[in-house]
Write a protein that holds these residues in place. Structure first.
Motif, short mmCIF file in Angstrom:
data_model
loop_
_atom_site.label_atom_id
_atom_site.label_comp_id
_atom_site.label_asym_id
_atom_site.label_seq_id
_atom_site.Cartn_x
_atom_site.Cartn_y
_atom_site.Cartn_z
N UNK A 1 -77.75 -49.96 -8.01
CA UNK A 1 -76.85 -50.50 -6.99
C UNK A 1 -75.56 -49.70 -6.96
N UNK A 2 -75.10 -49.30 -5.79
CA UNK A 2 -73.87 -48.51 -5.67
C UNK A 2 -72.67 -49.35 -6.05
N UNK A 3 -71.66 -48.68 -6.58
CA UNK A 3 -70.47 -49.43 -6.96
C UNK A 3 -69.74 -50.00 -5.74
N UNK A 8 -70.74 -56.95 -5.01
CA UNK A 8 -70.04 -56.84 -6.29
C UNK A 8 -68.55 -57.08 -6.14
N UNK A 9 -68.08 -57.15 -4.92
CA UNK A 9 -66.65 -57.27 -4.68
C UNK A 9 -66.33 -58.68 -4.19
N UNK A 10 -65.64 -59.44 -5.03
CA UNK A 10 -65.29 -60.81 -4.69
C UNK A 10 -63.91 -60.82 -4.02
N UNK A 11 -63.82 -61.20 -2.73
CA UNK A 11 -62.52 -61.22 -2.05
C UNK A 11 -61.48 -62.05 -2.79
N UNK A 12 -61.91 -63.16 -3.37
CA UNK A 12 -60.96 -64.01 -4.10
C UNK A 12 -60.37 -63.27 -5.29
N UNK A 39 -60.51 -52.40 -9.15
CA UNK A 39 -61.82 -53.06 -9.12
C UNK A 39 -62.98 -52.07 -9.13
N UNK A 40 -62.67 -50.80 -9.36
CA UNK A 40 -63.71 -49.81 -9.52
C UNK A 40 -64.53 -49.53 -8.29
N UNK A 41 -63.89 -49.61 -7.11
CA UNK A 41 -64.58 -49.33 -5.86
C UNK A 41 -63.73 -48.37 -5.03
N UNK A 45 -64.66 -50.03 0.46
CA UNK A 45 -65.29 -51.27 0.04
C UNK A 45 -64.39 -52.47 0.32
N UNK A 46 -63.08 -52.29 0.12
CA UNK A 46 -62.15 -53.38 0.42
C UNK A 46 -62.05 -53.64 1.90
#
Length: 225
Positions: A1-3, A8-12, A39-41, A45-46
């Motif tokens: 799975x790509x980073x 994998x990214x929780x907006x909260x 967050x390592x992305x 991604x954001x």
């Protein structure tokens, strides 16, 4: 799975990180790039969750508004209930003075904000204020709370204890060095002017001013449509 996989990214979690950065360093320190790195992305991604920084700030304001624990409606006089609502707002704002200023312009953008506005307008309606006047009064009251939090004496000093104490001592010394003939009251209040001695008393007085101000306003005549 790509980073960069969105799951994998929780907006909260992003908002929590933004809140921590703002509390420590102020709003200008919040950037999409910095949050992505934390967050390592990648920034892209954001952007899948937040259109831009302004959208992120909207979410940050919503988080702060969600922390307001409004008291249950009661049969107490409207002024007492208004005081309780203002106190609940302050309890949520005080830990986050650097972002409190986001609230007035974003209060209608989230469910918690709408709930706060509805309760406030309902109480002001009970007090006899028509919608237009109640809206202005509620807005002024909210802005006064934000100002209280953002301008607490001594709050803008460095977070480093030694640096902060040195700065406060320097300000106090500068006030004491003023001419006692021209500024006797400033000199007498030098300690209070440079540092908030009792934070709870400071905020209670702010609420007293707000409630007294509202009570002193004469309700405008209601127009009939």
């Amino acid at each position: 799975m790509s980073k960069d996989t969105p799951q994998r990214l929780d907006p909260a979690a992003i908002v929590t990180s933004a809140l921590r950065i703002a509390d420590a360093e102020g709003l200008p320190a919040i950037t999409i790039r910095r949050l992505a790195q934390e967050h390592g992305v990648t920034p892209m991604a954001l952007y899948r969750h937040f259109r831009d920084k302004d959208d992120l700030l909207d979410a940050l304001a919503a988080r702060l508004l969600a922390d307001i624990r409004l008291p249950e409606p009661s049969t107490a006089p409207w002024a007492e209930q208004i005081r309780a609502v203002l106190a609940a707002c302050l309890a949520a704002l005080r830990p986050h003075p650097t972002i409190a200023g986001l609230i007035p312009t974003r209060v209608l953008l989230s469910e918690p904000g709408l709930t706060l506005v509805e309760r406030t307008l309902a109480l002001l309606d009970t007090a006899g204020f028509p919608p237009d006047q109640a809206t202005e009064i509620g807005s002024q009251a909210l802005c006064s709370l934000v100002t209280l939090v953002a301008t607490e004496p001594g709050l803008t000093e460095s977070t480093d204890p030694d640096t902060r104490d040195d700065a406060i001592r320097a300000k106090r010394a500068a006030l004491h060095a003023l001419s006692p003939q021209r500024y006797p009251h400033v000199i007498a209040a030098a300690d209070a002017l440079t540092l908030c001695g009792d934070r709870d008393t400071y905020y209670e007085l702010g609420i007293d001013f707000a409630v007294a101000g509202i009570r002193g306003i004469r309700p405008a005549a209601r127009t009939t449509g």
